[in-house]
Design a protein around this motif. Structure first.
Motif, short mmCIF file in Angstrom:
data_model
loop_
_atom_site.label_atom_id
_atom_site.label_comp_id
_atom_site.label_asym_id
_atom_site.label_seq_id
_atom_site.Cartn_x
_atom_site.Cartn_y
_atom_site.Cartn_z
N ARG B 164 0.83 -1.20 0.00
CA ARG B 164 0.00 0.00 0.00
C ARG B 164 0.87 1.26 0.00
NH1 ARG B 164 -4.92 1.95 0.15
NH2 ARG B 164 -5.05 4.02 1.04
N MET B 167 1.99 1.83 -3.38
CA MET B 167 0.88 2.32 -4.20
C MET B 167 0.74 3.83 -4.02
SD MET B 167 -2.80 0.62 -3.90
CE MET B 167 -3.90 1.54 -2.87
N ARG B 170 3.56 5.50 -5.88
CA ARG B 170 3.30 5.53 -7.32
C ARG B 170 2.25 6.57 -7.68
NH1 ARG B 170 1.15 0.19 -8.55
NH2 ARG B 170 1.47 -0.27 -6.35
N ALA B 171 1.17 6.58 -6.90
CA ALA B 171 0.10 7.55 -7.19
C ALA B 171 0.62 8.97 -7.05
CB ALA B 171 -1.08 7.31 -6.25
N GLU B 174 2.79 9.91 -9.95
CA GLU B 174 2.08 10.14 -11.21
C GLU B 174 1.23 11.41 -11.16
OE1 GLU B 174 -0.02 6.70 -12.66
OE2 GLU B 174 -1.28 7.94 -13.96
N ARG B 175 0.43 11.56 -10.12
CA ARG B 175 -0.45 12.74 -10.03
C ARG B 175 -0.61 13.16 -8.58
NH1 ARG B 175 -5.54 12.20 -13.96
NH2 ARG B 175 -5.77 14.29 -13.15
N GLU B 177 -1.47 15.92 -7.09
CA GLU B 177 -2.63 16.69 -6.68
C GLU B 177 -3.88 15.81 -6.57
OE1 GLU B 177 -4.52 19.60 -9.41
OE2 GLU B 177 -3.60 21.02 -8.01
N LEU B 178 -4.08 14.96 -7.55
CA LEU B 178 -5.22 14.06 -7.52
C LEU B 178 -5.11 13.12 -6.31
CD1 LEU B 178 -7.77 12.84 -8.81
CD2 LEU B 178 -6.27 11.35 -10.14
N THR B 179 -3.90 12.66 -6.03
CA THR B 179 -3.69 11.77 -4.90
C THR B 179 -4.15 12.45 -3.60
OG1 THR B 179 -1.81 10.83 -6.07
CG2 THR B 179 -1.99 10.31 -3.74
N ARG B 180 -3.85 13.72 -3.48
CA ARG B 180 -4.31 14.47 -2.30
C ARG B 180 -5.82 14.55 -2.28
NH1 ARG B 180 0.35 17.62 -3.69
NH2 ARG B 180 1.84 17.45 -1.97
N ALA B 181 -6.40 14.85 -3.45
CA ALA B 181 -7.85 15.01 -3.51
C ALA B 181 -8.57 13.71 -3.17
CB ALA B 181 -8.28 15.49 -4.89
N LEU B 182 -7.87 12.59 -3.26
CA LEU B 182 -8.48 11.30 -2.93
C LEU B 182 -8.26 10.94 -1.47
CD1 LEU B 182 -7.74 9.31 -6.20
CD2 LEU B 182 -9.86 10.40 -5.50
N GLY B 183 -7.73 11.88 -0.70
CA GLY B 183 -7.66 11.66 0.75
C GLY B 183 -6.31 11.18 1.26
N ILE B 184 -5.29 11.21 0.43
CA ILE B 184 -3.97 10.77 0.87
C ILE B 184 -3.14 11.98 1.28
CG2 ILE B 184 -1.88 9.49 0.25
CD1 ILE B 184 -4.31 7.75 -0.01
N ASN B 185 -2.56 11.91 2.46
CA ASN B 185 -1.69 12.98 2.93
C ASN B 185 -0.29 12.77 2.34
OD1 ASN B 185 -0.31 14.95 4.21
ND2 ASN B 185 -0.78 14.27 6.29
#
Ligand SMILES: Nc1ncnc2c1ncn2[C@@H]1O[C@H](COP(=O)(O)OP(=O)(O)OP(=O)(O)O)[C@@H](O)[C@H]1O
Ligand SMILES: [Mg+2]
Lengths: 242, 290
Positions: B164, B167, B170-171, B174-175, B177-185
């Motif tokens: 994890r 993962m 990697r996220a 790659e992106r 900002e999107l990773t943050r918007a999906l709840g990842i700090n």
């Protein structure tokens, strides 16, 4: 946040108040005020460049040059970082679907943490979209455009977020897939999810939504009931330049 | 024929160092978008830490192999917190200046105390001598370097591809900002990732100590090759860094059979070709750039 059931809702699920945004010198949003009640599905329509995507990005905390108030279930979130907003219960489906090429389909689904009781565990997602199960070990971007859109929506539903922000989920989809998106949104709505949906397709908007906001040049110019949109369809279509 | 086999092994040894260094650079670049020019100096610090542990505390190779990367990795985390962090969001040129300046300071600091001359460091007794490897006898320690760095690369690959945490890396690569918007700090992982990349460089340094003289400038040449390798593999690509690292090492050594002058040229020739034919790098096209 406890869901208020039975009693009248004290505050809308999502409230945007006096939101302005700019890109350098250019003003993209001007004092936008809108709200979406608990369990409501509201669309945001407007022609290209009206500021719809910018609005969703501001709510999500992805656009820095902005001011104004954003409340989620009565809680002010405009000071929170994007990941904190997601954890507070905002789900986001970006306009480009936001599927990671370096993540497998299943990883794309499980990347966002679960933020509340979810009605869409992985098993149900796979049951609803067998293709996602079949391809779960493939790179996310190996899916077709429509499948990626389902993946993106399913990913947002899986977190249990109470408020979903969707940016043109039907764009470029074949009619049969548009119907699937509609069915998914209606299902989510039945389950109590609140949705703010950016949509260019008025037909689609009127089938799924309770009400609509019309955005033009960064300002809310009209709040419309569903019947009004249906009655004024051709005029609105002309306005949208479709 | 024996010479070819020998050069093949030499190439794998060089490739092992390229792979370890560029792996760290790739992980750091992926998550932080920082090109860490101090990587070579931190590699040198790894070798020096091993040397000092032995000289001043009588601590041998095996312990140094674990302790030095951890210690220098922690120092790297402090560096990120105190300095590098301040430059996020600014022109990358500032980070170039900072990490390049750090390189000079680290190198000169070590030089002030120990001079330019290389210090010898003994290979561990267990790995002394050589073994017959197919056609030729090859130093045991160097075979260990090849095997050990392959194990490290595979372990890192496993963490990145199968966990994890990987993962999230990697996220975020790659992106972000999107990773943050999906709840990842994402920010929470920035410091540990930098420390980890630095630890890999220090690990390379410890491994190099028994083979190369421990000297303040030992990292400055290697780092140039490591950058070429990162570009060849694709900026930020984990698999690319490892594969390109070994590829450059082996090709350079084999080219030296025909003409020794080719050895140093091949990495840059390969880089030029890759940039012309596949600008995103060998493994770069798989990963969307933001
Ligand atoms: N990164 C950017 N830099 C500068 N201006 C931008 C940027 N992104 C958007 N804009 C401008 O801000 C305004 C609003 O753009 P936005 O993308 O929010 O519109 P939209 O309603 O989502 O349009 P569409 O229907 O095409 O998706 C437009 O005038 C656009 O040109
Ligand atoms: Mg848009």
């Amino acid at each position: 946040m406890p869901r208020t059931s039975g009693k009248p809702t004290p505050s809308p699920a999502l409230e945007v108040d006096g939101l302005s945004a700019r890109y350098g010198e250019a003003q993209a949003l001007r004092e936008v005020t809108l709200h979406v009640a608990q369990g409501e599905l509201v669309t945001l329509v407007g022609r290209n460049g009206a500021g719809k995507t910018t609005l969703l990005r501001c709510v999500m905390g992805l656009h820095r040059e902005s001011s104004g108030s954003i409340r989620l279930n009565g809680r002010e979130i405009s000071g929170l970082a994007a990941h904190e907003r997601a954890r507070a219960g905002l789900g986001y489906v970006p306009d480009d679907r936001g599927i990671f090429a370096t993540l497998a389909v299943e990883e794309n689904l499980t990347l966002p943490p679960i933020v509340a009781n979810t009605r869409w565990p992985l098993a149900r997602i796979y049951e609803t979209f067998p293709v996602l199960r079949e391809r779960r070990a493939h790179a996310g971007t190996k899916l077709s455009g429509g499948e990626q859109q389902m993946l993106s929506i399913a990913r947002a539903l899986r977190t249990g977020a109470g408020v979903l922000l969707l940016d043109e989920p039907t764009e470029g989809l074949a009619p049969v897939l548009v119907q699937r998106v509609a069915a998914m949104l209606q299902e989510a709505k039945r389950e109590g999810t609140t949705v703010l949906l950016v949509e260019q397709n008025l037909r689609f908007a009127t089938t799924v939504a309770d009400r609509h906001y019309l955005l033009a040049q960064g300002q809310i110019v009209e709040a419309l009931a569903n019947q009004e949109v249906i009655a004024r369809e051709s005029e609105l279509l002309r306005h949208l330049g479709v | 024929m024996e010479y070819v086999a020998l050069q093949l092994f030499n190439g794998l040894v060089n490739g092992a160092f390229y792979a370890l260094l560029s792996l760290g650079l790739a992980v750091i670049f992926g998550v932080l978008r920082v090109v860490n020019f101090a990587h070579g100096a931190l590699y040198m610090l790894g070798a020096f830490a091993a040397y000092l542990l032995l000289q001043d505390f009588g601590v041998g190779f095996w312990v140094a192999l674990i302790v030095a990367p951890i210690g220098i990795g922690i120092a790297g985390m402090v560096l990120e917190r105190l300095l590098i962090r301040r430059l996020y969001g600014l022109d990358p040129l500032y980070n170039f200046l900072l990490t390049f300046g750090l390189t000079l300071m680290i190198q000169d600091g070590v030089r002030l105390r120990y001079g330019l001359q290389g210090q010898p460091y003994p290979a561990p007794a267990e790995l002394a001598g050589s073994v017959s490897a197919g056609l030729v006898a090859y130093p045991t320690y160097r075979l260990f370097v090849i095997a050990f760095s392959i194990v490290v690369c595979v372990a890192v690959w496993y963490v990145i591809e199968r966990t994890r945490l990987g993962m999230i890396v990697r996220a975020a690569t790659e992106r972000p900002e999107l990773t943050r918007a999906l709840g990842i700090n994402v920010d929470r992982w920035v410091t540990p990732v930098f420390g980890f990349g630095v630890a890999l460089a220090a690990l390379g340094g410890v491994l190099a100590a028994p083979m190369r003289n421990v000297s303040p400038l030992m990292g400055s040449e290697l780092i140039i090759f490591a950058f070429a390798v990162v570009v060849i593999g694709g900026m930020g690509s984990i698999a690319g860094a490892v594969v390109a690292g070994f590829l450059v090492g082996v090709l350079a050594s084999l080219a030296a059979i025909f003409n020794p002058a080719l050895e140093n040229v091949i990495a840059f020739a390969l880089m030029a070709v890759v940039l012309l034919v596949r600008p995103a790098g060998l493994f770069g096209s798989l990963e969307a750039r933001s």
